[in-house]
Scaffold this active site. Sequence first.
Site, PDB file in Angstrom:
ATOM      1  N   ASN A   1      -6.395  -7.719  13.905  1.00 55.83           N
ATOM      2  CA  ASN A   1      -7.102  -8.578  12.946  1.00 55.83           C
ATOM      3  C   ASN A   1      -7.678  -9.846  13.588  1.00 55.83           C
ATOM      4  O   ASN A   1      -8.554 -10.496  13.011  1.00 55.83           O
ATOM      5  CB  ASN A   1      -6.201  -8.994  11.775  1.00 55.83           C
TER       6      ASN A   1
ATOM      7  N   ASP B   1      -3.991  -3.036   1.833  1.00 56.08           N
ATOM      8  CA  ASP B   1      -5.402  -2.855   2.176  1.00 56.08           C
ATOM      9  C   ASP B   1      -6.279  -2.966   0.937  1.00 56.08           C
ATOM     10  O   ASP B   1      -5.848  -2.643  -0.169  1.00 56.08           O
ATOM     11  CB  ASP B   1      -5.576  -1.479   2.833  1.00 56.08           C
TER      12      ASP B   1
HETATM   13  C1  FPP Z   1      -6.567  -5.877   4.129  1.00 55.06           C
HETATM   14  O1  FPP Z   1      -7.689  -6.033   3.287  1.00 55.06           O
HETATM   15  C2  FPP Z   1      -5.713  -7.053   4.145  1.00 55.06           C
HETATM   16  C3  FPP Z   1      -5.522  -7.875   5.226  1.00 55.06           C
HETATM   17  C4  FPP Z   1      -6.195  -7.667   6.501  1.00 55.06           C
HETATM   18  C5  FPP Z   1      -4.642  -9.037   5.179  1.00 55.06           C
HETATM   19  C6  FPP Z   1      -3.459  -8.989   4.251  1.00 55.06           C
HETATM   20  C7  FPP Z   1      -3.229 -10.373   3.795  1.00 55.06           C
HETATM   21  C8  FPP Z   1      -2.906 -10.761   2.535  1.00 55.06           C
HETATM   22  C9  FPP Z   1      -2.608  -9.787   1.480  1.00 55.06           C
HETATM   23  C10 FPP Z   1      -2.842 -12.201   2.128  1.00 55.06           C
HETATM   24  C11 FPP Z   1      -1.941 -13.114   2.883  1.00 55.06           C
HETATM   25  C12 FPP Z   1      -0.571 -12.629   3.106  1.00 55.06           C
HETATM   26  C13 FPP Z   1       0.584 -13.309   2.810  1.00 55.06           C
HETATM   27  C14 FPP Z   1       1.906 -12.768   3.256  1.00 55.06           C
HETATM   28  C15 FPP Z   1       0.567 -14.560   2.034  1.00 55.06           C
HETATM   29  P1  FPP Z   1      -9.122  -5.878   3.920  1.00 55.06           P
HETATM   30  O2  FPP Z   1      -9.699  -7.241   4.081  1.00 55.06           O
HETATM   31  O3  FPP Z   1      -9.075  -5.068   5.168  1.00 55.06           O
HETATM   32  O4  FPP Z   1      -9.848  -5.096   2.778  1.00 55.06           O
HETATM   33  P2  FPP Z   1     -11.124  -4.147   2.942  1.00 55.06           P
HETATM   34  O5  FPP Z   1     -10.675  -2.996   3.793  1.00 55.06           O
HETATM   35  O6  FPP Z   1     -11.401  -3.753   1.529  1.00 55.06           O
HETATM   36  O7  FPP Z   1     -12.202  -4.973   3.564  1.00 55.06           O
END
Ligand code: FPP
Length: 244
Positions: free
Chosen positions: A61, A13
């Site tokens: 998501n 996250d």
């Molecule tokens: C949360 O950050 C992260 C995600 C929803 C996606 C996770 C994906 C990756 C780390 C990249 C791709 C994965 C692979 C396996 C190549 P957020 O966007 O919710 O952060 P925030 O809460 O600060 O907005």
Amino acid sequence: MMSPPRHIAVIMDGNGRWAAERGLARHEGHQRGADAVRRIVRAARELALPTLTLYAFSAQNWARPRAEVVQLMRLLRRFALDERSELMARGIRVVTIGDARRLPRFVRAPLLALEAATATNEKMTLCLALSYGGREAIASAARGLATDVAAGRLRPAEVTEAQLELRLDTRGLPPLDLMIRTSGEQRLSNFLLWEAAYAELYFTPVLWPDFGRATLEAALADYAQRQRRFGMTGEQVVARRARG
Ligand code: FPP
């Protein structure tokens, strides 16, 4: 000292906040998040951890803005295509959990190819949770049980925890020992709900793009000094350990 965890799961996250703190667009955060994925997989292998499950995309998501969903899908495709040789060289098997049918073909196809290519690797298992939801997974397992009962293959009295577990997509993975969540949030967000029943939880304020081997080692050090009791008393746990 507690034996090292056999199965670690990570809620990655904070990509968006990492970007916002720097005045960058969210996609920059996801891009750097994908770099952090590569780092943690390498670190986990070097630390001889047998199983790592990453929450790469939740069933919820899909509700994000379309452009962000597409970008995350592109990152997944790139990962599946670009990491193949390194995963092979390191002996890492890739499996997925979640509803892969919802993934666009340009992601599903390279992922399936990656799973097939790495299927017999034995050093470590990297499990990617994609279009994954814990409640969805339990409901799906319950549907499987209901189908078997309706067909007369299983009696209602045979619906046990073990029978439900056999129908979860995490069957075959070791029990979950440690769940890590980054960015300071302290909740499970529908990740591995069944599997987390006795997992140790570790929360760190580090934002996912900043996560590296040092953060993983800090989580492992914290885990090592915990006592897992599984409903028993501390004295029982100590006595059991002494008996071997
Ligand atoms: C949360 O950050 C992260 C995600 C929803 C996606 C996770 C994906 C990756 C780390 C990249 C791709 C994965 C692979 C396996 C190549 P957020 O966007 O919710 O952060 P925030 O809460 O600060 O907005």
